[in-house]
Design a protein around this motif. Structure first.
Motif, PDB file in Angstrom:
ATOM      1  N   PRO A  73       3.715  -2.712 -16.172  1.00  0.00           N
ATOM      2  CA  PRO A  73       4.064  -3.229 -14.850  1.00  0.00           C
ATOM      3  C   PRO A  73       5.216  -2.489 -14.181  1.00  0.00           C
ATOM      4  N   GLU A  74       6.194  -2.050 -14.960  1.00  0.00           N
ATOM      5  CA  GLU A  74       7.347  -1.382 -14.363  1.00  0.00           C
ATOM      6  C   GLU A  74       6.967  -0.065 -13.689  1.00  0.00           C
ATOM      7  N   GLN A  75       5.916   0.591 -14.190  1.00  0.00           N
ATOM      8  CA  GLN A  75       5.550   1.887 -13.628  1.00  0.00           C
ATOM      9  C   GLN A  75       4.772   1.765 -12.317  1.00  0.00           C
ATOM     10  N   LEU A  76       4.376   0.553 -11.955  1.00  0.00           N
ATOM     11  CA  LEU A  76       3.736   0.364 -10.650  1.00  0.00           C
ATOM     12  C   LEU A  76       4.704   0.662  -9.510  1.00  0.00           C
ATOM     13  N   ALA A  77       5.995   0.634  -9.800  1.00  0.00           N
ATOM     14  CA  ALA A  77       6.988   0.956  -8.772  1.00  0.00           C
ATOM     15  C   ALA A  77       6.779   2.357  -8.220  1.00  0.00           C
ATOM     16  N   ALA A  78       6.318   3.293  -9.068  1.00  0.00           N
ATOM     17  CA  ALA A  78       6.084   4.661  -8.597  1.00  0.00           C
ATOM     18  C   ALA A  78       4.973   4.700  -7.548  1.00  0.00           C
ATOM     19  N   VAL A  79       3.956   3.865  -7.727  1.00  0.00           N
ATOM     20  CA  VAL A  79       2.863   3.806  -6.748  1.00  0.00           C
ATOM     21  C   VAL A  79       3.373   3.222  -5.434  1.00  0.00           C
ATOM     22  N   THR A  87       0.087   0.893   5.307  1.00  0.00           N
ATOM     23  CA  THR A  87      -1.037   0.007   5.040  1.00  0.00           C
ATOM     24  C   THR A  87      -2.037   0.749   4.166  1.00  0.00           C
ATOM     25  N   VAL A  88      -2.576   0.055   3.160  1.00  0.00           N
ATOM     26  CA  VAL A  88      -3.547   0.650   2.243  1.00  0.00           C
ATOM     27  C   VAL A  88      -4.939   0.192   2.647  1.00  0.00           C
ATOM     28  N   ASP A  89      -5.799   1.155   2.952  1.00  0.00           N
ATOM     29  CA  ASP A  89      -7.157   0.836   3.380  1.00  0.00           C
ATOM     30  C   ASP A  89      -8.109   0.645   2.213  1.00  0.00           C
ATOM     31  N   ALA A  90      -7.869   1.331   1.108  1.00  0.00           N
ATOM     32  CA  ALA A  90      -8.790   1.241  -0.028  1.00  0.00           C
ATOM     33  C   ALA A  90      -8.044   1.457  -1.333  1.00  0.00           C
ATOM     34  N   VAL A  91      -8.379   0.619  -2.326  1.00  0.00           N
ATOM     35  CA  VAL A  91      -7.903   0.793  -3.695  1.00  0.00           C
ATOM     36  C   VAL A  91      -9.125   1.023  -4.568  1.00  0.00           C
ATOM     37  N   VAL A  92      -9.172   2.166  -5.226  1.00  0.00           N
ATOM     38  CA  VAL A  92     -10.298   2.505  -6.098  1.00  0.00           C
ATOM     39  C   VAL A  92      -9.777   2.531  -7.524  1.00  0.00           C
ATOM     40  N   ASN A  93     -10.189   1.530  -8.300  1.00  0.00           N
ATOM     41  CA  ASN A  93      -9.717   1.378  -9.678  1.00  0.00           C
ATOM     42  C   ASN A  93     -10.676   2.093 -10.620  1.00  0.00           C
ATOM     43  N   LEU A 126      -3.325  -4.866 -12.381  1.00  0.00           N
ATOM     44  CA  LEU A 126      -1.952  -4.597 -11.963  1.00  0.00           C
ATOM     45  C   LEU A 126      -1.901  -3.742 -10.701  1.00  0.00           C
ATOM     46  N   LEU A 127      -2.741  -2.715 -10.612  1.00  0.00           N
ATOM     47  CA  LEU A 127      -2.715  -1.875  -9.417  1.00  0.00           C
ATOM     48  C   LEU A 127      -3.147  -2.670  -8.196  1.00  0.00           C
ATOM     49  N   THR A 128      -4.212  -3.435  -8.325  1.00  0.00           N
ATOM     50  CA  THR A 128      -4.704  -4.200  -7.185  1.00  0.00           C
ATOM     51  C   THR A 128      -3.696  -5.255  -6.757  1.00  0.00           C
ATOM     52  N   GLU A 129      -3.113  -5.960  -7.723  1.00  0.00           N
ATOM     53  CA  GLU A 129      -2.137  -6.992  -7.370  1.00  0.00           C
ATOM     54  C   GLU A 129      -0.884  -6.375  -6.746  1.00  0.00           C
ATOM     55  N   ALA A 130      -0.459  -5.218  -7.234  1.00  0.00           N
ATOM     56  CA  ALA A 130       0.711  -4.563  -6.656  1.00  0.00           C
ATOM     57  C   ALA A 130       0.469  -4.177  -5.199  1.00  0.00           C
ATOM     58  N   ARG A 136      -5.146  -3.489   4.144  1.00  0.00           N
ATOM     59  CA  ARG A 136      -5.410  -3.673   5.573  1.00  0.00           C
ATOM     60  C   ARG A 136      -6.160  -4.979   5.806  1.00  0.00           C
ATOM     61  N   ARG A 137      -5.684  -5.728   6.782  1.00  0.00           N
ATOM     62  CA  ARG A 137      -6.298  -6.991   7.174  1.00  0.00           C
ATOM     63  C   ARG A 137      -6.518  -6.966   8.680  1.00  0.00           C
ATOM     64  N   PRO A 138      -7.790  -7.021   9.118  1.00  0.00           N
ATOM     65  CA  PRO A 138      -9.024  -6.987   8.332  1.00  0.00           C
ATOM     66  C   PRO A 138      -9.411  -5.559   7.969  1.00  0.00           C
ATOM     67  N   GLY A 139     -10.357  -5.432   7.033  1.00  0.00           N
ATOM     68  CA  GLY A 139     -10.963  -4.142   6.766  1.00  0.00           C
ATOM     69  C   GLY A 139     -10.599  -3.462   5.477  1.00  0.00           C
ATOM     70  N   GLY A 140      -9.736  -4.051   4.660  1.00  0.00           N
ATOM     71  CA  GLY A 140      -9.381  -3.420   3.401  1.00  0.00           C
ATOM     72  C   GLY A 140     -10.551  -3.419   2.418  1.00  0.00           C
ATOM     73  N   ARG A 141     -10.479  -2.507   1.465  1.00  0.00           N
ATOM     74  CA  ARG A 141     -11.541  -2.364   0.465  1.00  0.00           C
ATOM     75  C   ARG A 141     -10.919  -2.274  -0.929  1.00  0.00           C
ATOM     76  N   VAL A 142     -11.515  -2.996  -1.875  1.00  0.00           N
ATOM     77  CA  VAL A 142     -11.148  -2.870  -3.285  1.00  0.00           C
ATOM     78  C   VAL A 142     -12.415  -2.517  -4.053  1.00  0.00           C
ATOM     79  N   ILE A 143     -12.360  -1.442  -4.822  1.00  0.00           N
ATOM     80  CA  ILE A 143     -13.495  -0.973  -5.622  1.00  0.00           C
ATOM     81  C   ILE A 143     -13.078  -0.942  -7.085  1.00  0.00           C
TER      82      ILE A 143
END
Length: 254
Positions: A73-79, A87-93, A126-130, A136-143
């Motif tokens: 979890p601590e390394q999510l700070a770098a992201v 604003t983040v339009d897409a998170v691709v896990n 962790l990445l998605t929750e961070a 983006r609201r509306p229009g964000g994407r999580v994959i």
């Protein structure tokens, strides 16, 4: 990279983006006009991938590498530092993979299962929750990148971990749907040209997996990237809570 008033450049974050499917996804999104943060544990690998993609696409500055172990979890700070308020339009896990290990004792079995769950599930959670507040609201994407193993087994804790992503995707889609953020899973079949099998793949194993498809060929990273590009794009705004199999017909949809 802070987003300026009136600026509409889209930003995507791709985990496991240094090689194989992740790198193909990152390149495809850059070609589609996104700025992309390529996240991975191996700094030299993600650095090289970011430079290569930017050079090949002729978009200097559009791709940045972020070195982070997403199980920590601590390394999510770098992201979050690299997102820098945008604003983040897409998170691709895409981070994850099959992790082997000794299983002679219960302690070893527990360690093996925890390692696979951490690598394939916890990284995505962790990445998605961070990044969830920044979507983006509306229009964000999580994959979420799953695997054919989630549907047919064969990978022990890896299969179980990938299947867990499906259930979590359904919950997340229900939570984020009212904000018009979509959540979908891409489930690849056998894909050559990746590091997944390491030195475990034999010519016989390759031939067997190709023979199991209906189209008579192995998948490529670009096949999977094309599915992600569709789900991330504007044409997929009415698609959410789905598992999209990209496997050459080796497992039918269900």
């Amino acid at each position: 990279m802070r987003e300026q008033q009136g600026e509409r450049r889209r930003l995507a974050v791709v985990s496991g983006g240094g090689t194989g499917i992740g790198a193909a996804v990152a390149r495809g999104l850059v070609e589609d006009g996104f700025d992309v943060l390529v996240v991975g544990r191996r700094g030299d690998v993600v650095d090289a991938a970011a430079r290569r993609i930017a050079d090949e696409c002729g978009r200097a500055g559009a791709v940045r590498a972020v070195t982070a172990d997403l199980t920590d979890p601590e390394q999510l700070a770098a992201v979050l530092d690299a997102v820098d308020g945008r604003t983040v339009d897409a998170v691709v896990n895409n981070a994850g993979g099959y992790l082997g290990g000794p299983t002679g004792t219960l302690d070893e079995v527990a360690a093996w299962w925890r390692a696979n769950l951490d690598a394939n599930v916890l990284t995505a959670v962790l990445l998605t929750e961070a990044l969830r507040p920044a979507l983006r609201r509306p229009g964000g994407r999580v994959i979420l990148l799953s695997s054919i193993a989630a549907q047919r087994g064969g990978g022990g804790p890896y299969s179980a971990a990938k299947a867990a992503l499906h259930g979590w995707a359904y919950d997340l889609a229900a939570q984020l749907g009212p904000e018009q953020i979509t959540v979908n899973v891409v489930s690849p079949g056998y894909v050559a040209e990746t590091e997944f099998f390491g030195d475990r793949m034999t010519p016989e194993g390759h031939a067997k997996r190709v023979a199991a498809t209906l189209v008579g060929r192995a998948g490529t990273p670009d096949d999977i990237a094309a599915a992600v590009r569709y789900l991330v794009g504007p044409s997929a705004g009415y698609v959410t809570g789905q598992v999209l199999g990209v496997n050459g017909g080796s497992v039918f949809g269900r």
